[in-house]
Design an enzyme around this catalytic site. Sequence first.
Site, PDB file in Angstrom:
ATOM      1  N   CYS A 190       0.156   4.047   2.535  1.00 25.82           N
ATOM      2  CA  CYS A 190       0.503   3.661   3.914  1.00 25.82           C
ATOM      3  C   CYS A 190       1.880   4.199   4.299  1.00 25.82           C
ATOM      4  CB  CYS A 190       0.492   2.142   4.071  1.00 25.82           C
ATOM      5  SG  CYS A 190      -1.151   1.428   3.915  1.00 25.82           S
ATOM      6  N   CYS A 215       0.830  -1.213   0.000  1.00 28.19           N
ATOM      7  CA  CYS A 215       0.000   0.000   0.000  1.00 28.19           C
ATOM      8  C   CYS A 215       0.861   1.257   0.000  1.00 28.19           C
ATOM      9  CB  CYS A 215      -0.927  -0.069   1.202  1.00 28.19           C
ATOM     10  SG  CYS A 215      -1.591   1.486   1.763  1.00 28.19           S
TER      11      CYS A 215
END
Lengths: 324, 110
Positions: free
Chosen positions: B38, B35
């Site tokens: 993230c 991700c």
Amino acid sequence: MLTEEYDVIIVGGAPAGLTAAMYTARRMLHTLVLTKDIGGQAILSKHVCNYPGFLNVSGPVLMKRFQKQAERYGAEIIFDEVKQIVPEAMEYSVKTPTKEFRTKAIILAFGKTSRRLNIPGEDKFQGRGISYCASCDAPLYKNKTVAVVGGGNSALDASLLLSEVARKVYLIHRRDEFRGFEAFVEEVKKKKNIEFVLSSIMTEIKGDNVVRGILVKNLKTNETNEIAVDGVFVEIGYDVEPDMIRGLVKLDQYNQIVVNEKCQTLYPDKNEIRPGIFAAGDATNVLFKQIVVAAGEGAKAGLQVYNYLHGVKDSQIVSDWTKK
Amino acid sequence: MDKIETEVDDSNFQKKVIEASKKVPVVVDFWAVWCGPCYILSSIIGKLANEYKGKFVLAKLNVDKNPRITKEYQIMSIPSVKMFKDGKVIDEFVGAVPEHVMKEWLDKNL
């Protein structure tokens, strides 16, 4: 309030902004990048296969390299959100919620942000089954049923990615053909667990505390059906969020910043160049929203800023490799 | 004093988050290696954890490796951040946010 002074402030830290920063920093300009994130849309791609020099690289890895390269030459990056740009005599004041910066030149390179559906349920189920980042969230839908909305490359890409993990993928598109690359469309058609729901729009997202289903209206028959899904992936394109620059530079009908071939912007109400404000990348009206195009435009904008600050009028851009 | 930042998993979540939050607020960052956003959030939240010097504990949970807690807290989008106080979630948000937004969120809840 603290006021710091720069030669150039670049708004946005994605392919265009980071490339511009690398070029201005290499020209020894005191460079600041103000950005909410690194990589913008590019960081959402799991596989980038069309950036020259890389056969296949993930968006986050590629963008981290862009960042490192800009920083290596001295560009400073601050994670903050630009709220206002105020023109002052031969300078600009750039304001974030907590700080104020002064600069001689600006490059607008803030790209585009995901377009929203604007239908009932979209706000309520944020983070509870609605996603705008398939590469982030697809693995959380193992063996589940999901819907992807959209008809372009990002919708096709998201469908393919989801078809690997989800049990079933409904691809909902308002037209009966796709706008994406043909190779992509063919690949999607081969997947047995992707079902096309064409000529249809989503009208509502339903659920309790998480998404449980969607209402889909067929535009040809006007019939509305409910489909049970656990997640909805919104891939209907991107918009420029123009609030911060409205009244500052000229925008086109799609709210994109109008630039000439030198990445210069115009005053909003006349076809005159706005000195000191340049723009590059997806936020501009330059065709083709691609990483390599944005990077190229960023380089152009960076070099133009150098020329502008050195009072080079309408001159040729000096090649970067002459700098030692 | 507890560490400012700690890794948590399915097996120690009860102790390191639920129980610990009865003494000092615990902010859980649900993330995964795939991700991109993230990483952005992680660097901002890590910096703030240091600045706030123990006013909260930052607990990082990898959703890929910890399906039980991920399911229990219905994590459907990452990055996802939840603040625990007295063993309960008192506030949460999803997605990478700029530093000033994260700060406002912490100040509102701490």
